[in-house]
Design an enzyme around this catalytic site. Structure first.
Site, PDB file in Angstrom:
ATOM      1  N   ASP A 188      37.885  24.697  40.148  1.00 42.34           N
ATOM      2  CA  ASP A 188      37.716  25.209  41.507  1.00 42.34           C
ATOM      3  C   ASP A 188      37.391  26.696  41.345  1.00 42.34           C
ATOM      4  O   ASP A 188      36.859  27.097  40.308  1.00 42.34           O
ATOM      5  CB  ASP A 188      38.986  24.942  42.327  1.00 42.34           C
ATOM      6  N   LYS A 224      45.707  19.624  45.140  1.00 41.03           N
ATOM      7  CA  LYS A 224      45.110  20.907  44.779  1.00 41.03           C
ATOM      8  C   LYS A 224      46.144  21.724  44.043  1.00 41.03           C
ATOM      9  O   LYS A 224      47.349  21.527  44.227  1.00 41.03           O
ATOM     10  CB  LYS A 224      44.680  21.680  46.035  1.00 41.03           C
TER      11      LYS A 224
HETATM   12  N1  GLU Z   1      37.335  21.688  43.363  1.00 45.83           N
HETATM   13  C1  GLU Z   1      36.320  20.762  43.789  1.00 45.83           C
HETATM   14  C2  GLU Z   1      36.481  20.449  45.255  1.00 45.83           C
HETATM   15  O1  GLU Z   1      37.056  21.209  45.993  1.00 45.83           O
HETATM   16  C3  GLU Z   1      36.254  19.528  42.902  1.00 45.83           C
HETATM   17  C4  GLU Z   1      37.491  18.702  42.849  1.00 45.83           C
HETATM   18  C5  GLU Z   1      37.443  17.587  41.826  1.00 45.83           C
HETATM   19  O2  GLU Z   1      36.409  17.396  41.212  1.00 45.83           O
HETATM   20  O3  GLU Z   1      38.474  16.926  41.661  1.00 45.83           O
HETATM   21  O4  GLU Z   1      35.978  19.472  45.740  1.00 45.83           O
END
Ligand code: GLU
Length: 416
Positions: free
Chosen positions: A145, A105
Site C-alpha cells: 500500500d 488493512k
Molecule cells: N493496497 C491495495 C488496495 O488498497 C492492494 C491490496 C491487496 O492487494 O491486497 O487495494
C-alpha cells in the site's frame, strides 16, 4: 487535507446504503465494526544504536466471504481509525469484484522517507512477527500500500517462512517474481483503472484520444496510471503531482520523462517542460479525467465545486468525502468509486495468491485478459445497478457489495 475522520466517513457510507437496501439496524451496526483489531507497540534498533518504539496496526474488518485481504501502509499519519476505514473498504472492494476475501488493512506510524533500508527491514520483520498470529495464507494476506513495495513483501514472506520453518509464498501478495510474485502485479491497480475509465468514456461518448488527464500522486498507482492512460488509452496527460507539488503542461507531458525527472531529483516539481502548480490546483485542473491516486480526504466540501473533470477515477482509497460526493453528483461528474476503480490491485493479488497456492504460474497475457474480464464485468454490474436504481456508481457498488457480504454471513449463520 485530513479533516474528516476516515472511519466515520466509511461508517456513514455503510449506514446510508444499508438503509437504502432496507438492512436491519443491527446488521448495519455489525458491518460498521471491524471484527478484529490488533495494535502493537514494538522496539526497533535504529542505525545509530538507539531503540525506537513504533506503533502498528492490523485490522480485519470482515471474513464472511473468505480470508481477509489488504495492504500495509507506512506513513506518519497512519491511525487506528484510518486503518479501520481502509479495512472496511477492502471488504467492499473484494465483494464488488467477486473475490473470495474479506477486508483487512495494516499500517505503521513512521516516516519511511527518513529511514534507511536496514531500519525499514528491521521494522518490517519485527512488525511481521508481532502480527504473525493473525496473518497467514488462509487467515489474512497482506499486500503493498502507501510507501510499501515488493521488497517490503519479501521481508514479510521471509520472516513468516522462517518462523514456521518452510517457505510460504501465499502469506503476502505483491512479492518479487523470484519468490512467487505475479507478473503484472506492479501495474495492476492502474491497468484496472484504465479499463474502467475506458468503459466510462464509452458510456459518456467521450473519445479518449482527445481527452486530457490530471493525476494526483506519482507513486506506484499514479505513475502507472499516467503511463497507461497516455501510452495505451491514448489520452493526453497534462498534469501530475506528488507530495511536494505538481506540474502542468496543457500540450501534454510524457509520463516516462516525468518519471525519470522524479527519479533524478526526488520529485516531479521543476520539470523543465512544465509549470509548477500546487496540489490544490492539480485537483482543479481543466481536464476530462481526474485521477486522485494519493491519500484519502482530498476532494472535500470546500473544493468539490471547483473540480472541472467530467470523470473522477479514484486510484486512491477514500479520496472523496461523502459531502463532496453529493456535490459532484449534483454537478453531473461521473465518479468511478475507489472500491471499483482501484480494485485491479487486489484482483491481481488474488491471481498471485491462487498461483502461489498451486505453485503454478500464469503468463502476462493470461493475467491481463483475466483482469480485463473481471474489471469489465464488475463495471457493467455496477453501472447496471446505477441505471436501474437511479443511483450514482458509488452507491451502486456499495449496494452490490453489501448484499454479497450479508448473503455470505446469512448463509454461514451465527456461531454458536
Ligand atoms: N493496497 C491495495 C488496495 O488498497 C492492494 C491490496 C491487496 O492487494 O491486497 O487495494
Amino acid at each position: 487535507m485530513g479533516q474528516e475522520n476516515p472511519y466515520q466517513m466509511a461508517v456513514k457510507q455503510v449506514q446510508s446504503v444499508g438503509r437504502l437496501l432496507g438492512l436491519k439496524e443491527e446488521t448495519i451496526d455489525g458491518l460498521s465494526k471491524p471484527r478484529r483489531e490488533l495494535t502493537v507497540n514494538f522496539p526497533v534498533r535504529m542505525d545509530d544504536g538507539h531503540v525506537r518504539t513504533f506503533t502498528g496496526f492490523r485490522v480485519q474488518h470482515n471474513h464472511a466471504r473468505g480470508p481477509c485481504k489488504g495492504g500495509i501502509r507506512y506513513h506518519p499519519n497512519v491511525s487506528l481509525d484510518e486503518v479501520r476505514a481502509l479495512s472496511m473498504w477492502m471488504t467492499w472492494k473484494c465483494a464488488v469484484m467477486g473475490l473470495p476475501y474479506g477486508g483487512a488493512k495494516g499500517g505503521i506510524i513512521c516516516n519511511p522517507k527518513e529511514m534507511s533500508k536496514n531500519e525499514l527491514e528491521r521494522m518490517t520483520r519485527r512488525f511481521t512477527s508481532e502480527i504473525m498470529m493473525i496473518i497467514g495464507p488462509h487467515k489474512d494476506i497482506p499486500a503493498p500500500d502507501v510507501y510499501t513495495d515488493s521488497q517490503t513483501m519479501a521481508w514479510i514472506m521471509d520472516t513468516y517462512s522462517m518462523s514456521v520453518g518452510y517457505p510460504v509464498p501465499g502469506v503476502v501478495t505483491g512479492k518479487p517474481l523470484e519468490i512467487g510474485g505475479s507478473k503484472g502485479r506492479d501495474e495492476a491497480t492502474s491497468r484496472g483503472l484504465m479499463y474502467v475509465v475506458q468503459d466510462a468514456a464509452r458510456i459518456l461518448n467521450i473519445d479518449l484520444k482527445s481527452s486530457t488527464v490530471a493525476v494526483q500522486g506519482f507513486g506506484n498507482v499514479g505513475w502507472h496510471a499516467a503511463r497507461l492512460l497516455a501510452y495505451e488509452a491514448g489520452c493526453k496527460v497534462i498534469a501530475v503531482s506528488d507530495s511536494s507539488g505538481g506540474i502542468l503542461n496543457e500540450n501534454g507531458l510524457d509520463p516516462l520523462e516525468v518519471f525519470e525527472h522524479k527519479r533524478a531529483t526526488g520529485s516531479v516539481k521543476d520539470f523543465e517542460r512544465a509549470e509548477n502548480i500546487t496540489q490544490e490546483e492539480l485537483l482543479e485542473t481543466d481536464c476530462t479525467i481526474l485521477v486522485p491516486a494519493a491519500l484519502e480526504d482530498v476532494i472535500r466540501r470546500e473544493n468539490a465545486d471547483l473540480i472541472k473533470a467530467g470523470i473522477v477515477a479514484e486510484g486512491a482509497n477514500g479520496p472523496t468525502t461523502p459531502e463532496a460526493d453529493r456535490i459532484l453528483r449534483e454537478k453531473g461528474t461521473m465518479v468511478i468509486p475507489d472500491i471499483l476503480a482501484n480494485a485491479g490491485g487486489v484482483t491481481v493479488s488474488y491471481f498471485e495468491w491462487v498461483q502461489d497456492l498451486q505453485f503454478f504460474f500464469w503468463s502476462i497475457e493470461e493475467i491481463k485478459k483475466r483482469l480485463k474480464d473481471l474489471m469489465r464485468s464488475s463495471f457493467a454490474a455496477v453501472h447496471g445497478v446505477s441505471k436501474t436504481q437511479e443511483v450514482d456508481l458509488r452507491t451502486a457498488a456499495y449496494m452490490l457489495a453489501l448484499k454479497e457480504v450479508v448473503r455470505a454471513a446469512e448463509a454461514r449463520g451465527m456461531f454458536p
